[in-house]
Motif scaffolding. Structure first.
Motif, short mmCIF file in Angstrom:
data_model
loop_
_atom_site.label_atom_id
_atom_site.label_comp_id
_atom_site.label_asym_id
_atom_site.label_seq_id
_atom_site.Cartn_x
_atom_site.Cartn_y
_atom_site.Cartn_z
N HIS A 30 5.39 -2.42 -2.26
CA HIS A 30 4.65 -1.17 -2.50
C HIS A 30 5.29 0.03 -1.82
CE1 HIS A 30 1.01 1.26 -3.27
NE2 HIS A 30 1.25 1.78 -2.07
N MET A 31 5.87 -0.18 -0.62
CA MET A 31 6.38 0.93 0.19
C MET A 31 7.91 0.81 0.32
SD MET A 31 3.48 0.82 3.20
CE MET A 31 4.20 2.21 4.11
N SER A 65 1.97 7.47 -0.01
CA SER A 65 3.25 8.02 -0.48
C SER A 65 4.19 6.95 -1.00
CB SER A 65 3.93 8.79 0.66
OG SER A 65 4.42 7.90 1.65
N ARG A 66 3.84 5.68 -0.76
CA ARG A 66 4.61 4.51 -1.22
C ARG A 66 6.02 4.47 -0.61
NH1 ARG A 66 2.35 1.86 -5.78
NH2 ARG A 66 4.39 0.86 -6.07
N SER A 67 6.18 5.03 0.59
CA SER A 67 7.49 5.01 1.24
C SER A 67 7.32 5.14 2.74
CB SER A 67 8.37 6.15 0.71
OG SER A 67 7.82 7.41 1.04
N LEU A 86 3.36 -5.44 0.76
CA LEU A 86 3.59 -4.12 1.34
C LEU A 86 5.05 -3.69 1.16
CD1 LEU A 86 1.49 -4.38 4.63
CD2 LEU A 86 1.07 -2.83 2.70
N PHE A 134 1.18 4.71 3.12
CA PHE A 134 0.83 3.82 2.01
C PHE A 134 0.63 4.63 0.73
CE2 PHE A 134 -2.18 1.37 -0.57
CZ PHE A 134 -1.55 0.14 -0.61
N HIS A 149 5.78 0.66 7.78
CA HIS A 149 5.50 -0.69 7.28
C HIS A 149 4.61 -1.45 8.26
CE1 HIS A 149 9.45 -0.72 4.73
NE2 HIS A 149 8.44 -0.18 4.08
#
Length: 267
Positions: free
Chosen positions: A136-137, A156-158, A133, A154, A164
């Protein structure tokens, strides 16, 4: 490790607020991993301590006269056992299998969880999930809001520590592992992350184990726990409502420092 905490949150309103209520989960309690040496809240008026269904200490601050500012402070010292990796409790962990709006696992999160853990449901698998994770983020303040769900962050990957943690909870629960949201503080010298922090705990082999996705830590050796819940809304340090006031400006200042431990030796 002994941590010294100083936390002040100030709210300034455009117009007078007719009345407001603040729910404060700003008081830690003793556990296997932490011992509260001293703690006090600095509030506009006294508020009685209560215990919520998750075992958190909380206070209800009611201001029923017009006001334009609210300042809430907390400070104290807490000893943290850096070697303890798990904590035991008598309460059932089963309620922490339940999804909430903020932690609902969509197909993308379920697929990601299965890809990271496969058929494993042990601590090593969840450590792999934690690292996955984090990769990915990206940690990116300002890209999400309080109401952003795990699935949205998740995709938006940020996000920040709240996002988180929500993503970890969604994944763990989708695998059938009870997991809960933790709010508190972390000592992180030189870090760009805010020391007012959030991380996850998962129930494995009859105990709660910590997983800090933001810092990629599976041992809470520098973490001071304030409250736990199903998601941010259950465990956030301050949550309230008001009548009137117009636009609101919020300023928070949190300082976490290691305190000197003095040992007295007899002659």
């Amino acid at each position: 490790m002994r941590l010294s905490i100083s936390h002040e949150t100030a709210y300034q309103y455009e117009n007078q607020v007719r009345a407001s209520i603040q729910y404060l989960r700003l008081t830690p309690h003793d556990s296997e991993r932490q011992q509260v040496l001293s703690w006090q809240l600095d509030l506009p008026r006294p508020a009685r301590a209560q215990v919520d269904p998750f075992g958190n200490i909380f206070h209800v601050l009611t201001l029923d006269e017009p006001h334009e500012t609210v300042i809430v402070g907390a400070r104290g010292q807490v000893d943290i056992d850096p070697l303890r990796e798990a904590e035991h409790e008598d309460q059932s962990a089963l309620p922490f299998l339940r999804f909430t709006r903020l932690t609902e696992a969509d197909e993308a999160l379920r697929t990601f969880a299965r890809g990271q853990c496969g058929h494993r449901r042990d601590r090593t698998a969840l450590i792999d999930l934690m690292h996955g994770l984090n990769g990915h983020m990206a940690y990116a303040p300002g890209t999400t809001e309080i109401e952003t769900s795990a699935a949205q962050a998740f995709a938006s990957r940020s996000g920040v520590c709240q996002d988180h943690t929500h993503a970890f909870l969604a994944c763990a629960r989708s695998l059938g592992v009870p997991a809960r949201y933790v709010s508190g503080y972390v000592y992180s010298a030189g870090s760009e992350h805010l020391v007012s922090h959030a991380w996850a705990e998962a129930w494995l082999d009859g105990a709660w184990y910590s997983f800090d996705v933001t810092h990629q830590l599976s041992r809470p050796e520098r973490h001071l726990k304030l409250a736990v819940g199903l998601d941010y809304l259950d465990a956030c340090p301050i949550r309230g409502m008001r009548r009137g006031g117009g636009c609101e400006q919020m300023r928070a200042k949190v300082v976490v420092t290691p305190a000197t431990v003095i040992t007295l030796q007899q002659q």
